[in-house]
Design an enzyme around this catalytic site. Sequence first.
Site, PDB file in Angstrom:
ATOM      1  N   LYS A   1       5.363   1.816  -3.133  1.00 58.17           N
ATOM      2  CA  LYS A   1       5.031   3.306  -3.764  1.00 58.17           C
ATOM      3  C   LYS A   1       5.437   3.217  -5.333  1.00 58.17           C
ATOM      4  O   LYS A   1       6.007   2.042  -5.669  1.00 58.17           O
ATOM      5  CB  LYS A   1       6.301   4.077  -3.104  1.00 58.17           C
ATOM      6  CG  LYS A   1       6.336   5.706  -2.975  1.00 58.17           C
ATOM      7  CD  LYS A   1       5.308   6.119  -2.085  1.00 58.17           C
ATOM      8  CE  LYS A   1       4.740   7.384  -2.577  1.00 58.17           C
ATOM      9  NZ  LYS A   1       3.929   7.957  -1.155  1.00 58.17           N
TER      10      LYS A   1
ATOM     11  N   THR B   1      -5.815  13.284   7.034  1.00 59.03           N
ATOM     12  CA  THR B   1      -4.533  13.525   7.255  1.00 59.03           C
ATOM     13  C   THR B   1      -3.981  14.653   8.427  1.00 59.03           C
ATOM     14  O   THR B   1      -3.569  14.588   9.461  1.00 59.03           O
ATOM     15  CB  THR B   1      -3.448  13.856   6.050  1.00 59.03           C
ATOM     16  OG1 THR B   1      -3.546  12.826   5.199  1.00 59.03           O
ATOM     17  CG2 THR B   1      -2.115  13.886   6.729  1.00 59.03           C
TER      18      THR B   1
ATOM     19  N   GLN C   1       7.203   4.088   3.980  1.00 59.04           N
ATOM     20  CA  GLN C   1       5.877   3.679   3.931  1.00 59.04           C
ATOM     21  C   GLN C   1       5.894   2.284   4.744  1.00 59.04           C
ATOM     22  O   GLN C   1       4.723   1.897   5.442  1.00 59.04           O
ATOM     23  CB  GLN C   1       5.376   3.384   2.399  1.00 59.04           C
ATOM     24  CG  GLN C   1       3.824   3.292   2.376  1.00 59.04           C
ATOM     25  CD  GLN C   1       3.251   4.649   2.456  1.00 59.04           C
ATOM     26  OE1 GLN C   1       3.857   5.761   1.772  1.00 59.04           O
ATOM     27  NE2 GLN C   1       2.185   4.843   2.966  1.00 59.04           N
TER      28      GLN C   1
ATOM     29  N   ASN D   1      -4.157  20.529   1.375  1.00 56.40           N
ATOM     30  CA  ASN D   1      -5.190  19.514   2.080  1.00 56.40           C
ATOM     31  C   ASN D   1      -4.606  19.349   3.317  1.00 56.40           C
ATOM     32  O   ASN D   1      -5.497  19.243   4.238  1.00 56.40           O
ATOM     33  CB  ASN D   1      -4.924  18.348   1.166  1.00 56.40           C
ATOM     34  CG  ASN D   1      -5.912  17.313   1.832  1.00 56.40           C
ATOM     35  OD1 ASN D   1      -5.406  16.286   2.591  1.00 56.40           O
ATOM     36  ND2 ASN D   1      -7.060  17.177   1.841  1.00 56.40           N
TER      37      ASN D   1
ATOM     38  N   LYS E   1       0.820  -1.096  -0.052  1.00 56.62           N
ATOM     39  CA  LYS E   1       0.059  -0.009  -0.139  1.00 56.62           C
ATOM     40  C   LYS E   1       0.869   1.145  -0.057  1.00 56.62           C
ATOM     41  O   LYS E   1       1.789   1.291   0.806  1.00 56.62           O
ATOM     42  CB  LYS E   1      -0.793   0.058   1.263  1.00 56.62           C
ATOM     43  CG  LYS E   1      -1.792   1.186   1.211  1.00 56.62           C
ATOM     44  CD  LYS E   1      -3.304   0.852   0.949  1.00 56.62           C
ATOM     45  CE  LYS E   1      -4.018   2.035   0.647  1.00 56.62           C
ATOM     46  NZ  LYS E   1      -3.875   2.550  -0.652  1.00 56.62           N
TER      47      LYS E   1
ATOM     48  N   LYS F   1       5.458   3.188   8.561  1.00 61.78           N
ATOM     49  CA  LYS F   1       4.211   3.977   8.691  1.00 61.78           C
ATOM     50  C   LYS F   1       2.889   3.223   8.489  1.00 61.78           C
ATOM     51  O   LYS F   1       2.064   3.298   9.573  1.00 61.78           O
ATOM     52  CB  LYS F   1       4.267   5.225   7.718  1.00 61.78           C
ATOM     53  CG  LYS F   1       3.058   6.146   7.795  1.00 61.78           C
ATOM     54  CD  LYS F   1       3.084   7.084   6.607  1.00 61.78           C
ATOM     55  CE  LYS F   1       3.787   8.038   6.302  1.00 61.78           C
ATOM     56  NZ  LYS F   1       3.622   9.333   5.498  1.00 61.78           N
TER      57      LYS F   1
ATOM     58  N   SER G   1      -7.068   5.225   4.137  1.00 58.90           N
ATOM     59  CA  SER G   1      -7.266   4.648   2.728  1.00 58.90           C
ATOM     60  C   SER G   1      -7.331   3.137   3.070  1.00 58.90           C
ATOM     61  O   SER G   1      -8.031   2.561   2.417  1.00 58.90           O
ATOM     62  CB  SER G   1      -5.794   4.879   2.248  1.00 58.90           C
ATOM     63  OG  SER G   1      -5.893   6.230   1.649  1.00 58.90           O
TER      64      SER G   1
ATOM     65  N   GLY H   1      -3.222   8.239  -4.272  1.00 62.70           N
ATOM     66  CA  GLY H   1      -2.526   9.254  -4.858  1.00 62.70           C
ATOM     67  C   GLY H   1      -1.339   9.777  -4.006  1.00 62.70           C
ATOM     68  O   GLY H   1      -1.013   9.171  -3.049  1.00 62.70           O
ATOM     69  N   ASP H   2      -0.643  10.430  -4.599  1.00 66.73           N
ATOM     70  CA  ASP H   2       0.777  11.180  -4.009  1.00 66.73           C
ATOM     71  C   ASP H   2       0.663  12.492  -5.007  1.00 66.73           C
ATOM     72  O   ASP H   2      -0.304  12.988  -5.529  1.00 66.73           O
ATOM     73  CB  ASP H   2       1.658  10.259  -3.937  1.00 66.73           C
ATOM     74  CG  ASP H   2       2.839  10.775  -3.071  1.00 66.73           C
ATOM     75  OD1 ASP H   2       2.543  11.307  -1.833  1.00 66.73           O
ATOM     76  OD2 ASP H   2       3.877  11.447  -3.681  1.00 66.73           O
TER      77      ASP H   2
HETATM   78  P1  NDP Z   1      -1.028  19.942  -1.453  1.00 71.05           P
HETATM   79  O1  NDP Z   1      -0.345  20.149  -2.646  1.00 71.05           O
HETATM   80  O2  NDP Z   1      -2.467  19.960  -1.229  1.00 71.05           O
HETATM   81  O3  NDP Z   1      -0.321  21.425  -0.444  1.00 71.05           O
HETATM   82  C1  NDP Z   1       0.935  21.606  -0.122  1.00 71.05           C
HETATM   83  C2  NDP Z   1       0.913  23.050   0.344  1.00 71.05           C
HETATM   84  O4  NDP Z   1       2.496  23.260   0.706  1.00 71.05           O
HETATM   85  C3  NDP Z   1       0.606  24.012  -0.544  1.00 71.05           C
HETATM   86  O5  NDP Z   1      -0.115  25.063  -0.130  1.00 71.05           O
HETATM   87  C4  NDP Z   1       1.723  24.344  -1.473  1.00 71.05           C
HETATM   88  O6  NDP Z   1       2.065  25.829  -1.834  1.00 71.05           O
HETATM   89  C5  NDP Z   1       2.606  24.331  -0.114  1.00 71.05           C
HETATM   90  N1  NDP Z   1       4.236  24.233  -0.375  1.00 71.05           N
HETATM   91  C6  NDP Z   1       4.729  23.570  -1.346  1.00 71.05           C
HETATM   92  N2  NDP Z   1       5.987  23.626  -1.416  1.00 71.05           N
HETATM   93  C7  NDP Z   1       6.232  24.625  -0.599  1.00 71.05           C
HETATM   94  C8  NDP Z   1       7.378  25.546  -0.303  1.00 71.05           C
HETATM   95  N3  NDP Z   1       8.430  25.179  -0.482  1.00 71.05           N
HETATM   96  N4  NDP Z   1       7.471  26.219   0.805  1.00 71.05           N
HETATM   97  C9  NDP Z   1       6.065  26.735   1.395  1.00 71.05           C
HETATM   98  N5  NDP Z   1       5.030  26.038   0.965  1.00 71.05           N
HETATM   99  C10 NDP Z   1       5.057  25.260  -0.145  1.00 71.05           C
HETATM  100  O7  NDP Z   1      -0.397  18.879  -0.424  1.00 71.05           O
HETATM  101  P2  NDP Z   1      -0.780  18.022   0.715  1.00 71.05           P
HETATM  102  O8  NDP Z   1      -1.213  19.037   1.625  1.00 71.05           O
HETATM  103  O9  NDP Z   1      -1.649  16.984   0.441  1.00 71.05           O
HETATM  104  O10 NDP Z   1       0.763  17.514   1.343  1.00 71.05           O
HETATM  105  C11 NDP Z   1       1.707  18.287   1.986  1.00 71.05           C
HETATM  106  C12 NDP Z   1       2.634  17.276   2.678  1.00 71.05           C
HETATM  107  O11 NDP Z   1       1.966  16.192   3.462  1.00 71.05           O
HETATM  108  C13 NDP Z   1       3.511  16.573   1.525  1.00 71.05           C
HETATM  109  O12 NDP Z   1       4.667  16.384   2.124  1.00 71.05           O
HETATM  110  C14 NDP Z   1       2.682  15.301   1.560  1.00 71.05           C
HETATM  111  O13 NDP Z   1       3.665  14.312   1.262  1.00 71.05           O
HETATM  112  C15 NDP Z   1       2.360  15.105   3.042  1.00 71.05           C
HETATM  113  N6  NDP Z   1       1.280  14.142   3.266  1.00 71.05           N
HETATM  114  C16 NDP Z   1      -0.098  14.090   2.620  1.00 71.05           C
HETATM  115  C17 NDP Z   1      -0.901  13.240   2.768  1.00 71.05           C
HETATM  116  C18 NDP Z   1      -2.306  13.444   2.287  1.00 71.05           C
HETATM  117  O14 NDP Z   1      -3.281  12.640   2.625  1.00 71.05           O
HETATM  118  N7  NDP Z   1      -2.514  14.480   1.709  1.00 71.05           N
HETATM  119  C19 NDP Z   1      -0.576  11.992   3.728  1.00 71.05           C
HETATM  120  C20 NDP Z   1       0.702  12.060   4.267  1.00 71.05           C
HETATM  121  C21 NDP Z   1       1.437  13.200   3.874  1.00 71.05           C
HETATM  122  P3  NDP Z   1       1.897  26.032  -3.390  1.00 71.05           P
HETATM  123  O15 NDP Z   1       0.377  25.890  -3.550  1.00 71.05           O
HETATM  124  O16 NDP Z   1       2.342  27.454  -3.708  1.00 71.05           O
HETATM  125  O17 NDP Z   1       2.447  24.880  -4.062  1.00 71.05           O
END
Ligand code: NDP
Length: 444
Positions: free
Chosen positions: A126, A209, A111, A240, A90, A114, A376, A165-166
């Site tokens: 992955k 999350t 993973q 998100n 997964k 986790k 998930s 997704g990722d």
């Molecule tokens: P999103 O793409 O929805 O949001 C990412 C956010 O981070 C956006 O606001 C983005 O801004 C900002 N961002 C990206 N790069 C930078 C940077 N260099 N400096 C400041 N802000 C930045 O992603 P998620 O919220 O889904 O994921 C965020 C993190 O959480 C990732 O590391 C992901 O791997 C991890 N994660 C997510 C899960 C999930 O269920 N969604 C599960 C487990 C982990 P901008 O719009 O400008 O790019």
Amino acid sequence: MSYVDEIYAKVVEQNPGEPEFHQAVKEVLDSLRLVIDANEEKYRSVALLERLVETERIISFRVPWTDDKGQVQVNKGYRVQFNSAIGPYKGGLRLHPSVNQGILKFLGFEQIFKNSLTGLPIGGGKGGSNFDPKGKSDREVMAFCQSFMTELHKYIGADEDVPAGDIGVGGREIGFMFGQYKRLTGLYEGVLTGKGLNYGGSLARTQATGYGLVYILEEMLKANDKELAGKTVVISGSGNVAIYATEKAQQLGAKVVALSDSNGYVYDPDGIQLDVVKDIKEVRRGRIKEYVDAVPTAKYTEGKGIWTIPCDIALPCATQNELNLDDAKALKANGCFAVAEGANMPSTREATDYFLESGMLFMPGKAANAGGVATSALEMSQNSQRLSWTFEEVDEKLHNIMINIFAKADDAAKRYGVAGNYVAGANIAGFEKVADAMLCQGIV
Ligand code: NDP
């Protein structure tokens, strides 16, 4: 040479050109040293670590598709099936130009632990491609996804390997891939998670999350005689994870004063108005600076610097390595006492070490953001039962899972004499279950 050092040296030698994978193995093995030293003979005799750091299988394939101009394009596709000791593989699919085999091995390795921590029966995997969905038309994305799945479908299944997704893979891509899987196999089964609600998706997956992050934060605070209500919180990102971490933190009485995106951050001393943020980010797909148009008393600052805002609690929820040693020192100097990682590896190694050495409470992403993959797995359960649980049912299960993850990390840290070190605790607790399962299943 110790068993851990021997294995790390072999990983570096036998996996050339994969620095992220080396780094992930080193970080995990370093914090497992106590457990491995205590069980060295048992593990060595069955080459447990040698097997743990070797993928069960990597599928690597070409993905040809035709762009809108009629030109055929070719991308690289992968699925890393790392470890299935405790359940079907997964882990997400990432579509980004930076994707290569080493990065997917690093993510797949992480993973394993986790997924184990969630307590649910899911192994580690992955996958992805170096395809860049940015700027592509819907038809081009569909053509890519269909071609990708045409090869991948041979190796996945609801009881075999269940991708999600990722980065670069959201509802649209999961939908195209699910449609092609169904067309090729004739099976309507839970082979992918993150599906739309009208074809097998789970309620509360979107919130999972961020909500899970705040649930485990609460546990960490409680265990250390502190509480979330009334605290000032700074959260990075506005995607998100950040949005739903803000929502839950506010519901539990905390005041979230800052959010960011890759351009800059907003500071609202009166508390972030989340409906404004959701409108900007979820409806209009705009930039966080637009927040001050709706809330003129807030302040927008271009660039980095969000960690200089005084707060009690910091939740990095944007991206990897977004919080370095200077940021960690600034947080501490301004009174921050707890950090929990919503993103994957947002704190650099130096920042993490500083949090631990300076006595701050620190919950690593492996435990803190596991609510996403856990939900998930709940989607998989609902698909198998052909049932849909209510939002409240899923949320309650998620809450209990996060309470248990905290208890496991806390207990493992105490058992090995490093009480309060949840980095070691999370790695040890995740490892123990996988190692035991591998020992029971013989040499496979
Ligand atoms: P999103 O793409 O929805 O949001 C990412 C956010 O981070 C956006 O606001 C983005 O801004 C900002 N961002 C990206 N790069 C930078 C940077 N260099 N400096 C400041 N802000 C930045 O992603 P998620 O919220 O889904 O994921 C965020 C993190 O959480 C990732 O590391 C992901 O791997 C991890 N994660 C997510 C899960 C999930 O269920 N969604 C599960 C487990 C982990 P901008 O719009 O400008 O790019």
